[in-house]
Design an enzyme around this catalytic site. Structure first.
Site, PDB file in Angstrom:
ATOM      1  N   HIS A  44      44.443  31.019  15.156  1.00 60.67           N
ATOM      2  CA  HIS A  44      45.428  31.947  14.581  1.00 60.67           C
ATOM      3  C   HIS A  44      44.725  33.175  13.998  1.00 60.67           C
ATOM      4  CE1 HIS A  44      47.394  27.837  13.800  1.00 60.67           C
ATOM      5  NE2 HIS A  44      47.963  28.335  14.880  1.00 60.67           N
ATOM      6  N   LYS A 320      36.896  22.024  23.963  1.00 60.14           N
ATOM      7  CA  LYS A 320      38.007  22.404  23.095  1.00 60.14           C
ATOM      8  C   LYS A 320      37.669  21.965  21.659  1.00 60.14           C
ATOM      9  CE  LYS A 320      43.029  22.104  23.224  1.00 60.14           C
ATOM     10  NZ  LYS A 320      43.616  21.381  22.131  1.00 60.14           N
TER      11      LYS A 320
END
Ligand code: MSP
Length: 524
Positions: A44, A320
């Site tokens: 974010h 990831k």
């Protein structure tokens, strides 16, 4: 669509010679709105910082900028997360929205508004727009049957489902759902979308994502469900109040609704719509590059100029990021240890915007020490210290070095052309080449030797004036990336103005006294 183009201000820097169809004077940039069922994390922060760099740069250029971010609060994932914690969805949304809202100032993001999809004003406008889609005949009632993942809030198509009917993302067993839904007639927009992609080759950037979206469209569009009947946590469908809108329709519309109420008593829609850039991660490409323009067409609204798709941040091991792998880079830890500017700089510098890239704390430290502290911070400290030592703290009123000035001449235009294409990493490369050039200049000129020889006084004047000016000019362009550090430095140089035209290498600082400067990036 073009109502608000009122032309450049007289004193604004002049037109950018780029191919992207930038509008004259308004720049509207958005981040995705973040789900409130998770905590803010590096991904974010990354998107928000990139948008902030673009917004700040465009403001420097005197453009009329609106920068939007916010939270996505409806839908099944939030309702389920709240239920699991024994809370009402609104209470969970309120709690987590605060954390996202607080993240923006922590990152030094200069967003002009923070939208929450639970805002009453947003909900009302969602209903207005989708009522128009309905009135225009692009909806119908049908039965949807398929494999549904409650965590994704999405039905999965057969070829993406894992063995044992499991979700490809969450790996949980999918539920077979049959639902009476309202459908959006996406298939009716096949040709118009193809035309859009043909007419606007920069609609999706970078190119490989444009190609990906275009081939998704070419493979044939199927209608998609627009509403949910079982779910209560959402925006009510005005023509069938037993339904709420599928969360993605409510969420995408934030980009439009926010302009209607961000400033009380003022509607900014004509001024900023459509968006110049929707910046998104590649995980939400289909929604932004296919569903979204079709929905806007159905509502007779202008489609965005560009959707810029950035890559994924991966752990230092190239996998990831996940807590269980222990490869998560925590933005709050980086900010605590190295400061907000260091996080901003690192993310824009180390991962080419538009590609995937690995990130990790070792790489943060390496960039901090080698580039921020040794190259930029040290250049600033040395320049100011030498002006104090050799010229009583006043930048000599000498002419700057013409040859050096020529090497800086093209920089402001080069940077703005690249930032017009939303390439903050490339722009930072160009700026950093000049930071390095100034460090070489110090070595070439060796002011400490010039200072020993009174016959070289003019050359020392020229050297110090050129260093002060080069540092000042380059710092103006760095301001969108590391605003706090640049402000401290420019204040010390006595030239705090960061307007874009100040990025020209001229004679701005000559004769000005300089202040002392604490190390911008102290050793950790
Ligand atoms: N709520 C939707 C978006 C609706 S927009 C109308 C959503 N939210 S999210 O909280 O999951 O945020 C997704 C966005 O966060 C990505 O598109 C990207 O911008 C950013 N990122 C999340 N994880 C990321 C990485 N690991 N790497 C880079 N960006 C990532 O999807």
């Amino acid at each position: 669509m073009d109502a608000r183009r009122n032309g450049p201000r007289d004193d604004a820097p002049q037109a950018r010679p780029n191919k992207v169809s930038r509008r004259a004077m308004s720049f509207y940039v958005t981040t995705p709105i973040y789900y409130v069922n998770a905590q803010p994390h590096l991904g974010h922060a990354y998107t928000t910082i990139a948008c902030d760099v673009l917004a700040r740069h465009m403001r420097q250029r005197g453009e009329d900028v609106f920068f939007l971010t916010g939270t996505d609060e409806h839908g099944e994932p939030v309702a389920d997360a709240a239920a699991a914690q024994g809370m009402e969805p609104q209470a969970l949304a309120d709690l987590n929205a605060e954390k996202f809202k607080a993240l923006a100032p922590q990152l030094d993001a200069s967003n002009d508004f923070f939208i929450r999809t639970t805002d009453e004003e947003h909900k009302r406008r969602v209903q207005d727009v989708l009522q128009r889609v309905h009135d225009n005949g692009y909806t119908y009632k049908g039965v949807y049957e398929g494999w549904y993942c409650p965590r994704c809030a999405d039905f999965k198509v057969e070829n993406e489902i894992l063995e044992g009917n499991r979700c490809p993302i969450h790996e949980i067993v999918l539920e077979r759902h049959q639902e009476e839904n309202w459908f959006f007639q996406l298939s009716a927009f096949q040709e118009r979308l193809e035309q859009l992609y043909a007419d606007q080759p920069d609609f999706v950037m970078p190119k490989h994502h444009y190609n990906e979206a275009r081939s998704f469209i070419a493979s044939g569009l199927q209608d998609i469900s627009l509403s949910r009947k079982r779910l209560k946590w959402g925006v009510t469908v005005p023509w069938d109040p037993e339904h709420v809108f599928y969360v993605w329709f409510d969420a995408l519309l934030n980009y439009y609704t926010a302009l209607g109420y961000a400033r009380p008593g003022e509607d900014l829609t004509d001024r900023f719509w459509p968006a110049t850039y929707h910046v998104i991660g590649k995980d939400i490409l289909k929604f932004h590059t296919v569903f979204w323009p079709a929905m806007l067409m159905a509502a007779e609204l202008a489609v965005p100029e560009h959707v810029f798709v950035h890559g994924f941040l991966l752990g230092a091991d190239g996998r990831k990021m996940s807590k269980s792998l222990g490869n998560v880079l925590d933005p709050f830890e980086v900010m605590d240890e190295y400061g907000t500017d260091a996080l901003r700089f690192y993310l824009m510098r180390d991962v080419a915007f538009g590609s995937d890239g690995s990130v990790g704390i070792d790489a943060v430290r390496a960039r901090y020490e080698a580039e921020l502290a040794n190259e930029y911070g040290n250049l600033a400290s040395r320049t100011i210290a030498m002006i104090h030592r050799y010229r009583d703290g006043v930048v000599p009123s000498a002419l700057t070095d013409g040859e050096l000035a020529r090497e800086f001449e093209a920089l402001p235009a080069e940077v703005s052309v690249v930032l017009d294409r939303a390439e903050p990493t490339r722009a930072l490369d160009l700026i950093w080449e000049r930071v390095r050039r100034l460090n070489r200049y110090v070595e070439e000129r060796a002011p400490w030797q010039l200072a020993r020889d009174p016959e070289q006084a003019d050359r020392l004047d020229e050297t110090l004036a050129s260093l002060a000016e080069g540092l000042r000019a380059v710092s103006v362009l760095l301001h969108p990336y590391v605003p706090d550090s640049v402000e401290k430095l420019l204040l010390a140089l006595g030239t705090p103005d960061v307007a874009y035209e100040r990025a020209l290498f001229a004679e701005r600082g000559s004769g000005l006294p300089v202040q002392s400067l604490e190390p911008l990036f102290p050793k950790r």
